[in-house]
Each structure stands twice: as C-alpha cells, then as structure tokens.
Scaffold this motif. Structure first.
Motif, PDB file in Angstrom:
ATOM      1  N   VAL A   1      -0.406   7.711  -0.797  1.00 15.70           N
ATOM      2  CA  VAL A   1      -1.704   7.127  -0.446  1.00 15.70           C
ATOM      3  C   VAL A   1      -2.428   8.038   0.540  1.00 15.70           C
ATOM      4  O   VAL A   1      -1.801   8.802   1.287  1.00 15.70           O
ATOM      5  CB  VAL A   1      -1.557   5.724   0.174  1.00 15.70           C
ATOM      6  CG1 VAL A   1      -1.088   4.721  -0.872  1.00 15.70           C
ATOM      7  CG2 VAL A   1      -0.602   5.741   1.372  1.00 15.70           C
ATOM      8  N   ALA A   2      -3.745   7.940   0.509  1.00 12.60           N
ATOM      9  CA  ALA A   2      -4.584   8.489   1.575  1.00 12.60           C
ATOM     10  C   ALA A   2      -4.920   7.342   2.514  1.00 12.60           C
ATOM     11  O   ALA A   2      -5.271   6.250   2.065  1.00 12.60           O
ATOM     12  CB  ALA A   2      -5.859   9.091   0.995  1.00 12.60           C
ATOM     13  N   VAL A   3      -4.798   7.582   3.808  1.00 19.29           N
ATOM     14  CA  VAL A   3      -5.138   6.555   4.795  1.00 19.29           C
ATOM     15  C   VAL A   3      -6.240   7.093   5.708  1.00 19.29           C
ATOM     16  O   VAL A   3      -6.299   8.290   6.010  1.00 19.29           O
ATOM     17  CB  VAL A   3      -3.909   6.118   5.617  1.00 19.29           C
ATOM     18  CG1 VAL A   3      -2.854   5.489   4.704  1.00 19.29           C
ATOM     19  CG2 VAL A   3      -3.308   7.285   6.377  1.00 19.29           C
ATOM     20  N   ASP A   4      -7.141   6.197   6.116  1.00 18.99           N
ATOM     21  CA  ASP A   4      -8.239   6.622   6.986  1.00 18.99           C
ATOM     22  C   ASP A   4      -7.786   6.642   8.443  1.00 18.99           C
ATOM     23  O   ASP A   4      -6.601   6.427   8.746  1.00 18.99           O
ATOM     24  CB  ASP A   4      -9.461   5.738   6.772  1.00 18.99           C
ATOM     25  CG  ASP A   4      -9.235   4.279   7.173  1.00 18.99           C
ATOM     26  OD1 ASP A   4      -8.219   3.972   7.847  1.00 18.99           O
ATOM     27  OD2 ASP A   4     -10.087   3.435   6.814  1.00 18.99           O
ATOM     28  N   ASP A   5      -8.715   6.882   9.354  1.00 21.64           N
ATOM     29  CA  ASP A   5      -8.330   7.033  10.760  1.00 21.64           C
ATOM     30  C   ASP A   5      -7.889   5.729  11.404  1.00 21.64           C
ATOM     31  O   ASP A   5      -7.395   5.736  12.537  1.00 21.64           O
ATOM     32  CB  ASP A   5      -9.471   7.673  11.561  1.00 21.64           C
ATOM     33  CG  ASP A   5     -10.782   6.926  11.421  1.00 21.64           C
ATOM     34  OD1 ASP A   5     -10.791   5.809  10.861  1.00 21.64           O
ATOM     35  OD2 ASP A   5     -11.822   7.452  11.879  1.00 21.64           O
ATOM     36  N   GLN A   6      -8.053   4.620  10.687  1.00 19.16           N
ATOM     37  CA  GLN A   6      -7.531   3.341  11.166  1.00 19.16           C
ATOM     38  C   GLN A   6      -6.232   2.943  10.459  1.00 19.16           C
ATOM     39  O   GLN A   6      -5.745   1.830  10.641  1.00 19.16           O
ATOM     40  CB  GLN A   6      -8.588   2.256  10.975  1.00 19.16           C
ATOM     41  CG  GLN A   6      -9.869   2.519  11.768  1.00 19.16           C
ATOM     42  CD  GLN A   6     -10.887   1.401  11.620  1.00 19.16           C
ATOM     43  OE1 GLN A   6     -10.566   0.220  11.779  1.00 19.16           O
ATOM     44  NE2 GLN A   6     -12.120   1.774  11.304  1.00 19.16           N
TER      45      GLN A   6
ATOM     46  N   VAL B   1      -6.757   4.012   1.314  1.00 15.65           N
ATOM     47  CA  VAL B   1      -8.058   4.083   0.645  1.00 15.65           C
ATOM     48  C   VAL B   1      -8.007   4.835  -0.692  1.00 15.65           C
ATOM     49  O   VAL B   1      -8.988   4.819  -1.441  1.00 15.65           O
ATOM     50  CB  VAL B   1      -9.113   4.714   1.563  1.00 15.65           C
ATOM     51  CG1 VAL B   1      -9.323   3.859   2.801  1.00 15.65           C
ATOM     52  CG2 VAL B   1      -8.730   6.139   1.957  1.00 15.65           C
ATOM     53  N   ALA B   2      -6.912   5.514  -0.997  1.00 15.31           N
ATOM     54  CA  ALA B   2      -6.733   6.181  -2.285  1.00 15.31           C
ATOM     55  C   ALA B   2      -5.241   6.233  -2.565  1.00 15.31           C
ATOM     56  O   ALA B   2      -4.425   6.182  -1.629  1.00 15.31           O
ATOM     57  CB  ALA B   2      -7.332   7.589  -2.288  1.00 15.31           C
TER      58      ALA B   2
END
Length: 297
Positions: free
Chosen positions: A202-207, A211-212
């Motif tokens: 997975v892609a994770v955002d700064d929180q 998200v992907a």
C-alpha cells in the motif's frame, strides 16, 4: 484410468485448479494461480459452496486436473484446458450447454486456445472487437525503481490490517459501483494460497492512511508473480501512486526470488489507461483473450 469430471466441492478443488494453472503457466496461458484465488475470494463467500447461478466443474486424469470450467453466471464461462487435451475441451463445452439456460452465452479464452474448435463446433462465434484483455510480462531483472512520491511512503500490509486494506480497495474501485470487498472477505482472502502479506503493498499518506494498493501473487513453482488488483483512491490520483506502489511490490517480489511478473489489463481502446501504466513500467504484451458468443434465441 479415464478422465473423470466432478463438480466443485470446496477449497481442495480450487487448490487442484491452481496446481493445474501453475503446471500449465506460460505467458500465453489463461490463468495464474493468483487469479483463481482472487476470483474466488474477493467477496464474502462460503469456501465450500458456490453462489446461486454459479457452477464449476473439474476434469482430472490419473488424479491430476487437466481442465476446468467456471460458469460465473449462466451466460458467462471461464475455462482452462491442457493444450494437449482437446477432448476435455469438447466435454467442457457440452457441460456448459447442459448447465446454462441463458439465451445468449459467452466464453472467454485465450486467442488460439485449444477450446476454440469446440466452441466453434457448438455454434459459438468469436467476437474479437468486444472488450478484451492482454497478458503482459516483465523480467524482474529489468525492473528499475521509481523515485519517491512526496508526502507518501510504501509498505506491505500487516496480517491484522484486513479492515483498512479492504477499505482502500473498495474506495479505489468505487468508480465501477459498490465493491463486494469487505473486511470479512479480505480476511478470508489473506488465508488463501498463494497470498502473502509481504507481497500485498500500500501507499500511505503523511497521516498513515492507505490511499493506493496492489497485491502480487507469487507462484514459487514458476517464479512468476501476478499483479492483481491495483488501485488508487480518487482524491489521490494523478500523482503516480499506482505505478510507484506496484514497483515497490515488484522490487520485493524480486528480493524474495521472483523472476517474472505478469499483469492482464484491458487491451482494447475503450480503457487504455492501465495498459499505458504497465508498459511504462516495462511490461510487454504477449497474448490476448477473445470472447466467443452464441445466441439460442
């Protein structure tokens, strides 16, 4: 011992179908074992039972599967038959005729598949221009890394993250309608061979929000990892995340011994985006599917 047909009876039959797909795998063969796992468990399902209107039959010779038919609905057949067993292809098409009451019936096979003569003899006609898929392969030795994407990091999924992982998939595929993937289905998927959480990325955002995502299914017998499925939630698209998370997973696939990757995006012009993405990563087309259809009206 003559070839024997049996109706699907649960996980052992799925595993036997996957073993056949592994033995028969080539860049032009219909199924990878991971595709069968995803197709079976992407939604809530009783492992021992089929959905209403769904049918699966398996043909075995001396205990080894040489063909199977998967009628996902009365009007739609998926199948794989050993290339040297046209007799099984004929029996399989006859079986579909017996169990289907649909006025229009379709079957999806690879172009030049051993089943094509049996389909033609039964009155099916090739429809080469309807939506189709193209197998693409990539030698992992040729894979190059991609640069970082600002504001995101990439990691594999942990076994306890089924709820979050199901949610990011459902959000990514929301354009196509409500997803059947939920926490329960994903927990079950995580127990299916050949799923590995270290190849579920997975892609994770700064929180820290996913998200992907991408799953890579490694068949250790062939060294081939199937990329299926890939997705990015709508509000984070256009930043290269789908490609970047796929590359991250494939780099890990190479690190754990994989030699090649396969992906099967749409090949027709009506949905070109995924094919462009995978070709930009180095995947090259090998073979395509063809839908065969007949009308009984």
């Amino acid at each position: 011992m003559p070839t024997a047909r049996r109706d699907f009876a649960g996980p052992d039959d799925l595993r036997a179908m996957q073993a056949m797909a592994s033995r028969q795998w080539s860049p032009t063969s219909r199924f990878h074992p991971g595709q069968l796992a995803w197709s079976r468990y992407y939604r809530p399902v009783d492992p021992d039972l089929l959905d209403e209107g769904e049918s699966i039959a398996v043909w075995a010779d001396e205990g080894q599967v040489v063909g199977f038919g998967w009628a996902e609905a009365p009007d739609w057949l998926e199948l794989q038959v050993a290339p040297d067993r046209p007799d099984v292809a004929e029996e399989l098409v006859e079986w579909f005729e017996e169990i289907s009451d649909a006025d229009t019936q379709s079957a999806l096979v690879m172009e030049h598949d051993v089943a094509e003569p049996a389909l033609a003899a039964a009155g099916f006609v090739a429809q080469p221009d309807v939506p189709w898929f193209t197998h693409h392969t990539l030698a992992l030795a040729d894979l190059t890394s991609v640069g970082p994407v600002d504001g995101y990091r990439f990691r594999h999924v942990e076994p306890h993250e089924a709820r979050e992982r199901a949610a990011v998939h459902a959000a990514a595929w929301s354009d196509f309608g409500p997803s059947k993937v939920d926490e329960g289905a994903y927990r079950q998927l995580m127990t299916a061979w050949p799923y590995r959480h270290d190849l579920d990325w997975v892609a994770v955002d700064d929180q820290g929000r996913m998200v992907a995502s991408v799953i890579v299914w490694l068949d250790e017998a062939t060294g081939v990892g199937l990329v299926e499925p890939v997705g990015c939630v709508p509000e984070h698209r256009g930043r290269g995340l789908a490609g970047a998370v796929t590359v991250a997973a494939l780099l890990h696939l190479r690190a754990v011994g994989g030699s090649h990757a396969q992906v099967s995006p749409r090949g027709d012009d009506d949905y070109p985006g995924p094919q462009r993405l995978y070709r930009s990563l180095g995947f090259r087309p090998t073979a395509r599917t063809v839908t065969w259809t007949r009308s009984l009206e």
